[in-house]
Design a protein around this motif. Structure first.
Motif, short mmCIF file in Angstrom:
data_model
loop_
_atom_site.label_atom_id
_atom_site.label_comp_id
_atom_site.label_asym_id
_atom_site.label_seq_id
_atom_site.Cartn_x
_atom_site.Cartn_y
_atom_site.Cartn_z
N ASN A 143 -4.59 -9.17 2.47
CA ASN A 143 -4.65 -8.37 3.69
C ASN A 143 -3.85 -9.04 4.79
O ASN A 143 -3.96 -10.25 4.99
N GLY A 144 -3.04 -8.26 5.50
CA GLY A 144 -2.26 -8.80 6.61
C GLY A 144 -0.88 -9.28 6.20
O GLY A 144 -0.19 -9.90 7.02
N ALA A 145 -0.46 -9.02 4.97
CA ALA A 145 0.90 -9.40 4.53
C ALA A 145 1.94 -8.59 5.33
O ALA A 145 1.63 -7.52 5.85
N PRO A 146 3.17 -9.11 5.43
CA PRO A 146 4.19 -8.42 6.24
C PRO A 146 4.47 -6.99 5.78
O PRO A 146 4.77 -6.13 6.59
N TYR A 147 4.38 -6.74 4.48
CA TYR A 147 4.62 -5.40 3.96
C TYR A 147 3.34 -4.88 3.31
O TYR A 147 2.57 -5.63 2.72
N LYS A 148 3.14 -3.57 3.42
CA LYS A 148 1.91 -2.95 2.93
C LYS A 148 2.26 -1.79 2.01
O LYS A 148 3.08 -0.93 2.35
N LYS A 181 7.70 -10.75 -1.78
CA LYS A 181 6.93 -11.91 -2.26
C LYS A 181 5.49 -11.90 -1.74
O LYS A 181 4.64 -12.60 -2.26
N GLU A 182 5.25 -11.11 -0.69
CA GLU A 182 3.91 -10.97 -0.12
C GLU A 182 3.66 -9.48 0.11
O GLU A 182 4.53 -8.78 0.61
N LEU A 183 2.48 -9.03 -0.24
CA LEU A 183 2.20 -7.61 -0.15
C LEU A 183 0.72 -7.37 0.12
O LEU A 183 -0.14 -8.01 -0.47
N ASP A 184 0.48 -6.43 1.01
CA ASP A 184 -0.88 -5.96 1.28
C ASP A 184 -1.04 -4.66 0.50
O ASP A 184 -0.35 -3.68 0.77
N LEU A 185 -1.92 -4.65 -0.49
CA LEU A 185 -2.10 -3.49 -1.36
C LEU A 185 -3.44 -2.83 -1.09
O LEU A 185 -4.47 -3.50 -1.07
N SER A 186 -3.42 -1.53 -0.87
CA SER A 186 -4.66 -0.79 -0.66
C SER A 186 -4.53 0.59 -1.27
O SER A 186 -3.44 1.06 -1.58
N ALA A 187 -5.69 1.25 -1.46
CA ALA A 187 -5.71 2.58 -2.05
C ALA A 187 -6.93 3.32 -1.57
O ALA A 187 -7.91 2.71 -1.12
N ARG A 188 -6.86 4.64 -1.65
CA ARG A 188 -8.02 5.45 -1.27
C ARG A 188 -9.21 5.07 -2.15
O ARG A 188 -10.33 4.92 -1.67
N ASP A 189 -8.95 4.92 -3.45
CA ASP A 189 -9.97 4.44 -4.38
C ASP A 189 -9.74 2.94 -4.56
O ASP A 189 -8.99 2.52 -5.44
N ALA A 190 -10.36 2.14 -3.71
CA ALA A 190 -10.05 0.71 -3.64
C ALA A 190 -10.35 -0.03 -4.93
O ALA A 190 -9.76 -1.09 -5.19
#
Length: 201
Positions: free
Chosen positions: A63-68, A33-42
């Motif tokens: 940013n800072g969600a329990p799962y990334k 239900k909470e997610l920190d999403l990032s990528a090399r190409d942001a």
């Protein structure tokens, strides 16, 4: 007319009861239900579309969600499948491989995997503009399919599976920390050989 409408409604209810859904309809229910999403190409198309899909599915992305979820790499390749003589018309295959990591609480690695999609298009040497547009459309469709597959992959995680992955990662981190500490103690307790004084000539 009323009977036909009732029949259609009845069939729709039966199909939905069996878990059937038309492609592209319905909501994707995620345990995350909470997610920190990032990528090399942001700011790339893939991560942007995935973020939009997650938000529309009720996931809070910050940013800072329990799962990334980290999209670590995306590689595209192209190869010729067939080639047809003077007109320079041929079949080309596009492939995209998306590698990703899922990290849990404490930034512990839970899973790393990859997704791959492929698409074939016709390249016509006599119509370069049309061929380039077809290739661009194929790449766009592949990105859409990658995002859909990632959503399906995330949908497979249950709270119990996430907890199990987190516990396994914590146990592995503790074991590695204990092994490192033991190695450091062993090194500290090993007597160091003093330099040998050679007799002066």
């Amino acid at each position: 007319m009323i009977k036909r409408n009732l029949l259609v409604i009845g069939l729709a209810v039966l199909l939905s009861a069996c878990g059937f859904q038309l492609r592209g309809t319905g909501t994707t229910d995620l345990a995350l239900k909470e997610l920190d999403l990032s990528a090399r190409d942001a700011y790339g198309d893939t991560v942007t579309q995935l973020r939009q899909m997650l938000v529309s599915s009720g996931v809070k992305v910050y940013n800072g969600a329990p799962y990334k979820l980290i999209l670590t790499d995306q590689q595209e390749s192209q190869r010729i499948l067939s080639y047809a003589g003077a007109g320079r018309t041929g079949e080309y295959q596009l492939s995209t491989v998306l590698s990703y990591d899922i990290r849990g609480q404490g930034n512990l690695p839970l899973l790393n995997d990859k997704l791959e999609v492929q698409k074939v298009f016709i390249h016509d040497g006599n119509n370069l503009v049309g061929s380039d547009q077809e290739a661009a459309d194929a790449r766009k469709e592949m990105r859409r399919e990658l995002v859909q597959r990632m959503m399906l992959r995330l949908q497979q995680f249950t709270p119990a599976q996430l907890d199990q992955l987190q516990q396994t990662a914590e146990a592995k981190a503790k074991a590695e920390a204990a092994a490192l500490e033991a190695a450091q103690k062993a090194e500290a307790n090993t007597p160091r050989q003093s330099p040998i004084d050679l007799p002066r000539q």
